[in-house]
Each structure stands twice: as structure tokens, then as C-alpha cells.
Design a protein around this motif. Sequence first.
Motif, short mmCIF file in Angstrom:
data_model
loop_
_atom_site.label_atom_id
_atom_site.label_comp_id
_atom_site.label_asym_id
_atom_site.label_seq_id
_atom_site.Cartn_x
_atom_site.Cartn_y
_atom_site.Cartn_z
N MET A 1 -39.40 -19.24 -28.89
CA MET A 1 -38.80 -19.91 -27.68
C MET A 1 -37.98 -20.85 -28.08
N VAL A 2 -38.14 -21.71 -29.15
CA VAL A 2 -37.30 -22.60 -29.43
C VAL A 2 -35.61 -21.93 -29.95
N ASP A 3 -35.85 -20.65 -30.37
CA ASP A 3 -34.39 -20.12 -30.94
C ASP A 3 -33.86 -19.60 -29.44
N ARG A 4 -34.56 -19.30 -28.37
CA ARG A 4 -33.98 -19.00 -27.19
C ARG A 4 -33.33 -20.11 -26.20
N MET A 5 -34.10 -21.47 -26.55
CA MET A 5 -33.46 -22.43 -26.33
C MET A 5 -32.23 -22.77 -26.66
N GLY A 6 -32.12 -22.77 -27.99
CA GLY A 6 -30.91 -22.84 -28.71
C GLY A 6 -29.65 -21.97 -28.11
N VAL A 7 -30.01 -20.70 -27.99
CA VAL A 7 -28.95 -19.80 -27.74
C VAL A 7 -28.55 -20.29 -26.38
N CYS A 8 -29.25 -20.73 -25.47
CA CYS A 8 -29.00 -21.15 -23.95
C CYS A 8 -28.35 -22.20 -24.23
N PRO A 20 -24.55 -14.03 -20.89
CA PRO A 20 -24.02 -12.57 -20.58
C PRO A 20 -24.99 -11.76 -21.16
N PRO A 21 -25.14 -10.44 -20.60
CA PRO A 21 -26.17 -9.36 -21.10
C PRO A 21 -25.86 -9.11 -22.65
N ALA A 22 -24.99 -9.35 -23.25
CA ALA A 22 -25.00 -8.98 -24.55
C ALA A 22 -25.51 -10.17 -25.56
N LEU A 23 -25.80 -11.21 -24.88
CA LEU A 23 -26.48 -12.53 -25.65
C LEU A 23 -28.11 -12.62 -25.17
N ARG A 24 -28.18 -12.03 -24.03
CA ARG A 24 -29.74 -12.10 -23.49
C ARG A 24 -30.76 -11.28 -24.14
N PRO A 25 -31.55 -12.24 -24.62
CA PRO A 25 -32.67 -11.56 -25.31
C PRO A 25 -33.76 -10.76 -24.29
N VAL A 26 -34.46 -9.93 -25.15
CA VAL A 26 -35.13 -8.85 -24.40
C VAL A 26 -36.52 -10.17 -23.95
N ILE A 172 -35.63 -6.97 -30.21
CA ILE A 172 -36.39 -8.22 -30.03
C ILE A 172 -36.13 -9.55 -30.76
N THR A 173 -35.82 -9.31 -32.07
CA THR A 173 -35.83 -10.37 -33.16
C THR A 173 -34.37 -10.57 -33.41
N ALA A 174 -33.16 -10.03 -32.76
CA ALA A 174 -31.84 -10.10 -33.07
C ALA A 174 -31.29 -11.47 -33.33
N LEU A 176 -33.12 -14.23 -33.86
CA LEU A 176 -33.85 -15.24 -34.59
C LEU A 176 -33.25 -15.24 -36.04
N THR A 177 -33.59 -16.31 -36.85
CA THR A 177 -32.98 -16.66 -37.85
C THR A 177 -33.89 -16.65 -38.88
N GLY A 178 -33.69 -16.55 -40.23
CA GLY A 178 -34.60 -16.94 -41.40
C GLY A 178 -36.18 -16.23 -41.38
N THR A 179 -36.94 -16.86 -41.53
CA THR A 179 -38.53 -16.69 -41.81
C THR A 179 -38.76 -15.84 -40.32
N ASP A 180 -38.33 -16.43 -39.11
CA ASP A 180 -38.90 -15.82 -37.64
C ASP A 180 -38.56 -14.52 -37.71
N ALA A 181 -37.53 -14.01 -38.13
CA ALA A 181 -37.00 -12.53 -38.22
C ALA A 181 -38.09 -11.55 -38.99
N ASP A 182 -38.68 -12.41 -40.22
CA ASP A 182 -39.51 -11.48 -41.01
C ASP A 182 -41.22 -11.63 -40.46
N LEU A 183 -41.19 -11.80 -39.18
CA LEU A 183 -42.44 -11.81 -38.73
C LEU A 183 -43.41 -10.55 -38.78
N PRO A 184 -42.50 -9.29 -38.45
CA PRO A 184 -43.38 -7.95 -38.97
C PRO A 184 -44.05 -8.00 -40.25
N GLU A 185 -43.28 -8.56 -41.24
CA GLU A 185 -43.87 -8.39 -42.65
C GLU A 185 -44.86 -9.35 -42.77
#
Length: 189
Positions: A1-8, A20-26, A172-174, A176-185
Motif C-alpha cells: 500500500m505504501v508503494d502504491r501511495m508513492g506512485v500516486c 494513467p492505465p500504464a501506471l495503474r497497479p492491479v 502485480i508486483t511490477a 514494487l522495489t527491493g525485497t517487496d518484489a521478492d515476496l513469492p520467494e
Amino acid sequence: MVDRMGVCRQAGARNIWQLPPALRPVPIVVLVDELAELYLMADKSEKDEIARTSTALLRVAQLGRAFGIYLFCCGQRIGSDLGPGVTALRAQCSGRICHRVNDPETATMTLGDLDPTALVSARAIPAETPGVAIVAGQDGQWYRARSFYVSEATAEHAARTYAHLAPSWDEITAHLTGTDADLPELLDA
């Protein structure tokens, strides 16, 4: 949620729907089943963890919708006896669904702070009509609704048929940065 806040914030948008649709997260749906389990304490050592969990859920409920995160909380009895955090969380959940209940206290826990006639209607649902519920919406109105039984086989067939429509974890994680994107692992560990 914090990452999404930052994008906004970077885009000058108040919510993801203004991006814009290209920036809008799922959009993400978070389903918490048996909410009361998160508030139960075996001993005092769990008190801080429960408080942190409660605060995090409350933040998602308060802010999440603007950032495409929708919180659904489910439970049998979600009352003030679980602590002040659950009462604050329940107040943030604008939509409510109450199926037939055996006692007035349970209906009150779900619908009590809304329209009193909804409370009476929930208690009047006959046992021989499974799936009937009272649904209270964001607009303050309540409605009588009925869900229909879907067999496990039918649900599995639908999941297979429409699986191609589900976004990939990478989509979904496009943003995100750093360790957040590593959540599946981390989840697999």
C-alpha cells in the motif's frame, strides 16, 4: 500500500484510478477469514503482535480502497469483546453481510450500528432458507439478498476456465522495489 501511495504521490493522483492505465497497479482483494483468530491471545506475550496486526488491518481498511486494495473481513462473532481494535476495524467496513443468526447479539455485532430495521430483518430469516442474508451497503441502505450454492466441482471448473484472466505475480508486483518484489520467494521459504 505504501508503494502504491508513492506512485500516486509522484503522479499527483489522489487514488490509483486517477493514474494513467500504464501506471495503474492491479487491484488486490484481501480476504481475512475468521477475523477473531487474529485478536485471540494465548498469553500476554502476544499482546504487542495483536496490536500491530490490528493497526495494520485498520490502515488497510481506512486507506486501501484509494490504492486498489479491498479488505473483506469474515467471522462468526466480531464484537467488542475481542478488543477496541476490532470495533474500530468494523466501523471502517462500510459493506456488511449478515446471514441468519441464532441470537440478537450476533446480528448486533454485524448490523447494530447501522439501520435498526436491518437488525430485525436479519433475525427474521428462517432456518429453512439457506443463503438468505441482509446486505448493508456504503450508501447506508440495506437489502435482502440470496446467495446460491456452487459445488466445489463447478468452482474448480470456473477457476480453470478463467485462469488465463488472472494477472501474473510479476504484473502485480511490477511497481514494487527491493525485497517487496521478492515476496513469492519469501512465501515459499
